[in-house]
Write a protein that holds these residues in place. Structure first.
Motif, PDB file in Angstrom:
ATOM      1  N   LEU A 105     -17.483  60.786 100.217  1.00  0.00           N
ATOM      2  CA  LEU A 105     -17.607  60.942  98.764  1.00  0.00           C
ATOM      3  C   LEU A 105     -17.931  62.395  98.408  1.00  0.00           C
ATOM      4  CD1 LEU A 105     -19.593  57.735  97.698  1.00  0.00           C
ATOM      5  CD2 LEU A 105     -17.176  58.226  97.335  1.00  0.00           C
ATOM      6  N   HIS A 111     -22.334  50.230  92.270  1.00  0.00           N
ATOM      7  CA  HIS A 111     -22.717  50.358  93.683  1.00  0.00           C
ATOM      8  C   HIS A 111     -24.216  50.269  93.886  1.00  0.00           C
ATOM      9  CE1 HIS A 111     -18.596  51.337  94.387  1.00  0.00           C
ATOM     10  NE2 HIS A 111     -18.655  52.461  93.700  1.00  0.00           N
ATOM     11  N   ARG A 136     -21.120  61.165  94.123  1.00  0.00           N
ATOM     12  CA  ARG A 136     -22.461  60.926  94.603  1.00  0.00           C
ATOM     13  C   ARG A 136     -22.564  59.529  95.187  1.00  0.00           C
ATOM     14  NH1 ARG A 136     -27.749  60.236  93.447  1.00  0.00           N
ATOM     15  NH2 ARG A 136     -27.268  58.609  91.957  1.00  0.00           N
ATOM     16  N   PHE A 137     -23.267  59.404  96.269  1.00  0.00           N
ATOM     17  CA  PHE A 137     -23.512  58.097  96.865  1.00  0.00           C
ATOM     18  C   PHE A 137     -24.753  57.488  96.216  1.00  0.00           C
ATOM     19  CE2 PHE A 137     -25.040  55.036  99.899  1.00  0.00           C
ATOM     20  CZ  PHE A 137     -23.886  54.479 100.404  1.00  0.00           C
ATOM     21  N   VAL A 138     -24.678  56.213  95.868  1.00  0.00           N
ATOM     22  CA  VAL A 138     -25.836  55.557  95.242  1.00  0.00           C
ATOM     23  C   VAL A 138     -26.719  54.942  96.335  1.00  0.00           C
ATOM     24  CG1 VAL A 138     -26.570  53.785  93.619  1.00  0.00           C
ATOM     25  CG2 VAL A 138     -24.407  55.001  93.256  1.00  0.00           C
ATOM     26  N   PRO A 166     -18.550  41.935  92.835  1.00  0.00           N
ATOM     27  CA  PRO A 166     -17.103  42.137  92.849  1.00  0.00           C
ATOM     28  C   PRO A 166     -16.628  42.879  94.094  1.00  0.00           C
ATOM     29  CG  PRO A 166     -18.152  43.638  91.301  1.00  0.00           C
ATOM     30  CD  PRO A 166     -19.208  42.685  91.764  1.00  0.00           C
ATOM     31  N   ASN A 167     -15.388  42.652  94.422  1.00  0.00           N
ATOM     32  CA  ASN A 167     -14.717  43.443  95.443  1.00  0.00           C
ATOM     33  C   ASN A 167     -14.833  44.910  95.083  1.00  0.00           C
ATOM     34  OD1 ASN A 167     -13.545  42.161  97.621  1.00  0.00           O
ATOM     35  ND2 ASN A 167     -12.068  41.162  96.271  1.00  0.00           N
ATOM     36  N   MET A 168     -14.947  45.745  96.076  1.00  0.00           N
ATOM     37  CA  MET A 168     -15.069  47.188  95.855  1.00  0.00           C
ATOM     38  C   MET A 168     -16.429  47.550  95.264  1.00  0.00           C
ATOM     39  SD  MET A 168     -12.547  48.718  97.021  1.00  0.00           S
ATOM     40  CE  MET A 168     -12.584  50.361  96.337  1.00  0.00           C
ATOM     41  N   GLY A 169     -17.318  46.573  95.156  1.00  0.00           N
ATOM     42  CA  GLY A 169     -18.609  46.841  94.540  1.00  0.00           C
ATOM     43  C   GLY A 169     -19.567  47.556  95.473  1.00  0.00           C
ATOM     44  N   GLY A 170     -19.277  47.556  96.777  1.00  0.00           N
ATOM     45  CA  GLY A 170     -20.146  48.262  97.719  1.00  0.00           C
ATOM     46  C   GLY A 170     -20.887  47.341  98.665  1.00  0.00           C
ATOM     47  N   LYS A 171     -20.442  46.083  98.791  1.00  0.00           N
ATOM     48  CA  LYS A 171     -21.145  45.137  99.662  1.00  0.00           C
ATOM     49  C   LYS A 171     -21.041  45.551 101.132  1.00  0.00           C
ATOM     50  CE  LYS A 171     -18.810  41.511  98.243  1.00  0.00           C
ATOM     51  NZ  LYS A 171     -17.891  42.204  97.305  1.00  0.00           N
ATOM     52  N   SER A 172     -19.817  45.781 101.587  1.00  0.00           N
ATOM     53  CA  SER A 172     -19.634  46.163 103.002  1.00  0.00           C
ATOM     54  C   SER A 172     -20.412  47.416 103.315  1.00  0.00           C
ATOM     55  CB  SER A 172     -18.179  46.482 103.308  1.00  0.00           C
ATOM     56  OG  SER A 172     -17.387  45.415 103.039  1.00  0.00           O
ATOM     57  N   THR A 173     -20.327  48.359 102.429  1.00  0.00           N
ATOM     58  CA  THR A 173     -20.994  49.638 102.659  1.00  0.00           C
ATOM     59  C   THR A 173     -22.489  49.425 102.821  1.00  0.00           C
ATOM     60  OG1 THR A 173     -19.293  50.654 101.302  1.00  0.00           O
ATOM     61  CG2 THR A 173     -21.266  51.967 101.737  1.00  0.00           C
TER      62      THR A 173
HETATM   63  P1  ADP Z   1     -16.954  45.631  98.919  1.00  0.00           P
HETATM   64  O1  ADP Z   1     -17.358  45.314 100.301  1.00  0.00           O
HETATM   65  O2  ADP Z   1     -17.922  45.108  97.915  1.00  0.00           O
HETATM   66  O3  ADP Z   1     -15.544  45.239  98.602  1.00  0.00           O
HETATM   67  P2  ADP Z   1     -17.088  48.377  99.759  1.00  0.00           P
HETATM   68  O4  ADP Z   1     -18.412  48.432 100.407  1.00  0.00           O
HETATM   69  O5  ADP Z   1     -15.904  48.298 100.651  1.00  0.00           O
HETATM   70  O6  ADP Z   1     -17.010  47.203  98.706  1.00  0.00           O
HETATM   71  O7  ADP Z   1     -17.016  49.660  98.856  1.00  0.00           O
HETATM   72  C1  ADP Z   1     -15.858  50.048  98.206  1.00  0.00           C
HETATM   73  C2  ADP Z   1     -15.894  51.532  97.889  1.00  0.00           C
HETATM   74  O8  ADP Z   1     -16.906  51.807  96.950  1.00  0.00           O
HETATM   75  C3  ADP Z   1     -16.249  52.384  99.062  1.00  0.00           C
HETATM   76  O9  ADP Z   1     -15.124  52.761  99.782  1.00  0.00           O
HETATM   77  C4  ADP Z   1     -16.926  53.587  98.461  1.00  0.00           C
HETATM   78  O10 ADP Z   1     -15.965  54.557  98.084  1.00  0.00           O
HETATM   79  C5  ADP Z   1     -17.557  53.034  97.229  1.00  0.00           C
HETATM   80  N1  ADP Z   1     -18.991  52.781  97.442  1.00  0.00           N
HETATM   81  C6  ADP Z   1     -19.535  51.772  98.126  1.00  0.00           C
HETATM   82  N2  ADP Z   1     -20.878  51.834  98.127  1.00  0.00           N
HETATM   83  C7  ADP Z   1     -21.203  52.943  97.416  1.00  0.00           C
HETATM   84  C8  ADP Z   1     -22.451  53.568  97.041  1.00  0.00           C
HETATM   85  N3  ADP Z   1     -23.630  53.041  97.417  1.00  0.00           N
HETATM   86  N4  ADP Z   1     -22.387  54.698  96.304  1.00  0.00           N
HETATM   87  C9  ADP Z   1     -21.196  55.219  95.946  1.00  0.00           C
HETATM   88  N5  ADP Z   1     -20.006  54.677  96.260  1.00  0.00           N
HETATM   89  C10 ADP Z   1     -19.994  53.553  96.988  1.00  0.00           C
END
Ligand code: ADP
Length: 866
Positions: free
Chosen positions: A592, A763, A598-600, A618-625
């Motif tokens: 990022l 996120h 910025r990373f949250v 939601p998908n893309m919400g940051g769960k995996s991360t």
């Molecule tokens: P999910 O698992 O909910 O579908 P991901 O964890 O794959 O979502 O995150 C999707 C994208 O969102 C990541 O590729 C990243 O770019 C962004 N993202 C995830 N977590 C954060 C965070 N804490 N701060 C900023 N961006 C984030």
């Protein structure tokens, strides 16, 4: 010749045969086809075999190394057949038609390389062997990196073989003929005769290799461990490194000293390699600030095998901590280390008999640097315990360093062939020989001047070449003067423009020079041998010093990275908890940052009473991360490093698991629902109350009901049976009902908001379940046409109404209007207006002010559309 070729090819087995012919290594038949394709060189043919032309290709001997490198990288192994007698010897033996004798002198294989050019400096290169002796279900794995001499052996349960191989990532794996071969972890599996895996023979082989009467001095090993180590020794013998190979006494590692991380978890967390296999983009590549190659190799090992012993982790943390606090000291240390050569691998080459003057100089510089470093460190008052313990290991090479310093010039050549690497003053005999050669050369210069005077030919020169040696050369037009019978010159050669002569004086002076040169070379070679011997006798102590340097480099690198990224020292607790505030995912954060985003940061707080977090959103919400960042924090902490957080406290983790639902990693091409379930089964079987598990979208690879049901029961089992710390991300909103019955489960969600029709992903992890799934909003964000999203909204409304009325999911769909009807109602016209307006713009014709106005107009059009 073909008979000789086939007998060699027979010995080469499935290796490509490099058949030496003059200045080339030639390959024939299928070998030629494979090599030509890999190397992109011309495939020709030679003679016939069975009525067909024989395919052939060749590589020049002087450039063989780079071709070998490419073949090895492409997964081949190569047998080198050299000419082992000269053509003259062959003639003397068997007449003028005799074939020069050839023999395989060496096998070049991925796991047995020592050549600098063929190795990747910053990664280890391991050869591993598997042995299963008896039927206790235990498998021994031995692994050797002969480029540095590291030799380890470990015994694991059969189920854990893949995990251990994934940690070691050997470039070649030996298994017994007929034994079952594991699938994961090794790039190349080589089958060897079962006899090479016999423990009694193995013991003898190892005793011979280490020159000891018994292996007891190295520790006590099981029969399986000896069999695995013996198989390595046998293979090294086979490939021709034999007794010249560098192996340190074997180190017996215990699987319980390290966090258990299986192959799938390693892959999904991308610790040292990404899922695609690259180093770039991995955790390792993101945080690697080491300044030496050995440090880089050690950091990779550390991240691949985090510790489980609290004392050992604290020792490492203390060292990183004191280096983190003192930037000046850290900077000095790093500058010192940066200047040191890779002595570990230089030593490996020397022991393997492939070293040269440059390698000795690398030892001199590295060990000399280590001695200075020790003196510098010993003056510090508050030395961290780990460093105090390691410090003595840096020294003890004083005599060797002094000897090498006196013996070698500052920057000796890699290759000894030309001589000139032994320093002036080291050996008076050698100095005298050099003096003689110098005098001889001076005498030749004097001769040249004298000849010019005598003949009156100003352009006369004395030259030297490989064929004639020293000779007199004059332009053709002056040749007659020297051709005169009483000139004192003998004609040797006439070329287009010049004529060459010899003379008695020149001959005498020249042979003095040549002889002195030959003797000097021999004297240097003798010194090289003695010095190499002195160095290799100390191989273990030198290797130990290299390890200490690498450990300091790693600690300083971790400290440096931690300081520049605001990482903190983790606290180790005795109870199984995971408390992180302001945690971040280092790799995502770095990605990022590249685009200025910025990373949250997010918090987590797991304890025995609240050990399972169900994360929705939601998908893309940051769960995996969020899940992964916490797994990485655990890995980093137990590897002895700081962690990407404002504060962190954790109880030690014995096993780490990370599972990603099938549809999430379809990109890997081989993942199916089956794989997902196999992996989930492994977790349920192995996770303990000390383990940490992240489960991402489990159950996604099958139908909604199946998936939901499985996810439900997996959560229950993890909660009730495994009782481990667990983060469980799911899009099954229904699972939130589990909070009512499972008391150590709590609900969390990644926050999102719909704002002016747009979905905003925050996120941010917050308490409670997600209010809804936002699936349609995500679809809109992704650019799914408005008509399709509107239609989905209609379908959703019906589904929900139907479910409430009858309990059946699809019950409401009966009276759903036709798709065409919704499409017709979609605002296609407004969209076209936007297109039309866009099309009408001529950017070049707009004044800045007009351009801005036009932009506002377009925004208004779009707002109308929505
Ligand atoms: P999910 O698992 O909910 O579908 P991901 O964890 O794959 O979502 O995150 C999707 C994208 O969102 C990541 O590729 C990243 O770019 C962004 N993202 C995830 N977590 C954060 C965070 N804490 N701060 C900023 N961006 C984030």
């Amino acid at each position: 010749m073909m008979a000789q070729y086939w007998s060699l090819k027979d010995k080469a087995g499935d290796c490509l045969l490099f058949y030496r012919m003059g200045d080339f290594f030639e390959l024939f038949f299928d070998d030629a086809k494979a090599a030509a394709a890999t190397l992109d060189i011309a495939l020709t043919s030679r003679g016939e075999h069975g009525g067909e032309p024989v395919p052939m290709c060749g590589v020049p001997v002087h450039a063989a190394e780079s071709y070998l490198a490419r073949l090895i990288r492409a997964g081949h192994r190569v047998a080198i057949a050299e000419q082992v007698e000269s053509p003259a010897e062959a003639k003397a033996r068997g007449g003028s038609k005799a074939l020069v004798a050839r023999a395989i002198v060496r096998f070049v294989t991925a796991g047995t390389l020592t050549e600098e050019a063929l190795l990747e400096g910053r990664s280890a290169n391991r050869l591993a062997a598997l042995a299963e002796v008896g039927s206790e279900g235990e498998v021994s794995i031995a692994a050797a990196d002969i480029s540095t001499g590291r030799f380890e052996v470990v015994a694991v349960r059969r189920e854990a073989v893949d995990a251990e191989l994934a940690r070691l990532a050997p470039s070649e794996l030996l298994v017994s003929e007929g034994a079952e071969a594991p699938v994961a972890g090794a790039r190349q599996i080589v089958r060897r005769p079962a006899g090479e895996f016999a423990s009694t023979a193995g013991q003898k082989r190892l005793e011979a290799l280490f020159g000891v009467q018994t292996l007891d001095g190295f520790g006590s090993f099981s029969r399986g461990e000896i069999a695995a180590m013996g198989a390595i020794a046998a293979y090294l013998d086979h490939v021709g490194t034999g007794s010249a190979v560098f192996l340190q006494p074997p180190l017996r590692v215990s699987a319980s000293d390290r966090m258990a991380i299986d192959a799938a978890t390693r892959e999904s967390l991308e610790l040292v390699r990404t899922m695609a296999g690259a180093r770039d983009g991995s955790l390792l590549a993101t945080i690697d600030r080491t300044v030496t190659a050995a440090g880089a190799r050690l950091l990779a090992d550390d991240l691949a095998s985090p510790l489980t012993d609290k004392g050992a982790i604290l020792e490492r943390l203390d060292l990183v901590d004191s280096l983190a606090r003192d930037a000046l000291w850290r900077g000095e240390l790093r500058a010192t280390l940066r200047a040191l050569p890779d002595a570990g691998r230089a030593l490996g080459r020397l022991v393997a008999g492939r070293g040269g003057p440059r390698d000795l100089a690398q030892l001199r510089d590295a060990l000399g640097g280590a001695r200075l470093l020790r003196e510098h460190l010993a003056r510090r008052a508050d030395l961290p315990p780990l460093l105090a313990r390691l410090l003595p290991g840096l020294d003890g090479h004083g005599a060797l360093v002094d000897e090498l310093t006196r013996a070698l010039i500052e920057t000796p050549p890699v290759d000894a062939a030309q001589g000139g690497y032994i320093a002036e003053g080291y050996d008076h005999g050698l100095d005298a020989l050099r003096e003689t050669a110098r005098d001889g050369r001076k005498a030749i210069a004097v001769l040249e001047a004298g000849y010019r005077d005598r003949t009156g030919i100003a352009s006369l020169k004395i030259r030297h070449n490989g064929v004639l040696g020293y000779h007199v050369e004059v332009p053709a037009k002056h040749a007659d003067t020297l051709m005169a019978p009483d000139s004192g010159f003998t004609h040797r050669q006439t070329l287009a423009g010049v004529v060459r002569f010899n003379s008695a004086d020149l001959h005498e002076a020249a042979s003095r020079v040549t002889q002195a040169g030959v003797h000097a070379l021999a004297a240097e070679a003798a010194h090289l041998e003695t010095l190499t011997e002195q160095a290799t006798q100390r191989r273990e102590a030198i290797a130990a010093s290299c390890d200490v340097l690498a450990r300091i480099d790693v600690a300083a690198a971790l400290a440096d990275h931690a300081m520049s990224h605001n990482w903190c020292r983790p606290d180790l607790a005795d109870e199984p908890c995971l408390d992180v505030s302001g945690g971040r995912h280092p790799v995502v954060e770095a990605t990022l940052a590249k685009s200025g985003e910025r990373f949250v940061p997010n918090d987590v707080s797991l304890s025995e009473a609240d050990r399972l977090w169900l994360v929705t959103g939601p998908n893309m919400g940051g769960k995996s991360t969020f899940l992964r960042q916490n797994a990485l924090i655990v890995v980093l902490a137990q590897a002895g490093g700081f962690v990407p957080a404002a504060s962190a406290k954790l109880g030690l983790v014995d096993r780490l698991f990370s599972r990603v639902g099938a549809s999430d990693n379809l990109a890997r091409g081989r993942s199916t629902f089956m794989v997902e379930m196999v992996e989930t089964a492994a977790i349920l079987a192995q996770a303990t109350p000390q383990s940490f598990v992240i489960l991402d979208e489990v159950g996604r690879g099958t139908s909604t009901y199946d998936g939901l049901a499985l996810a439900w029961s997996v959560v229950e089992a993890v909660h009730e049976v495994n009782r481990c710390r667990c983060l469980f991300a799911t899009h099954y909103h229904e699972l939130t009902r589990l909070a009512e019955t499972l008391n150590a489960l709590s609900l969390h969600h990644v926050r999102a908001r719909e704002w002016q029709g747009d979905l905003v992903l925050l996120h941010e992890v917050a308490e409670g379940p997600a209010d809804r799934s936002y699936g349609l909003a995500v679809a809109r964000l992704a650019g799914v046409p408005a008509g399709v999203v509107k239609r989905a909204e209609a379908v959703l409304a019906k589904l929900e109404a139907g479910r409430e009325a009858t309990g059946g999911l699809a019950a409401g769909l009966d009276d759903l209007p036709l798709f065409a009807a919704t499409l017709a109602a979609a605002p296609a016209a407004a969209k076209d207006a936007l297109r039309e307006a866009l099309g009408a713009i001529d950017p070049d014709a707009l004044a800045p002010r007009e351009a801005l106005d036009t932009l506002y107009a377009l925004k208004r059009l779009m707002a109308d559309e929505a």
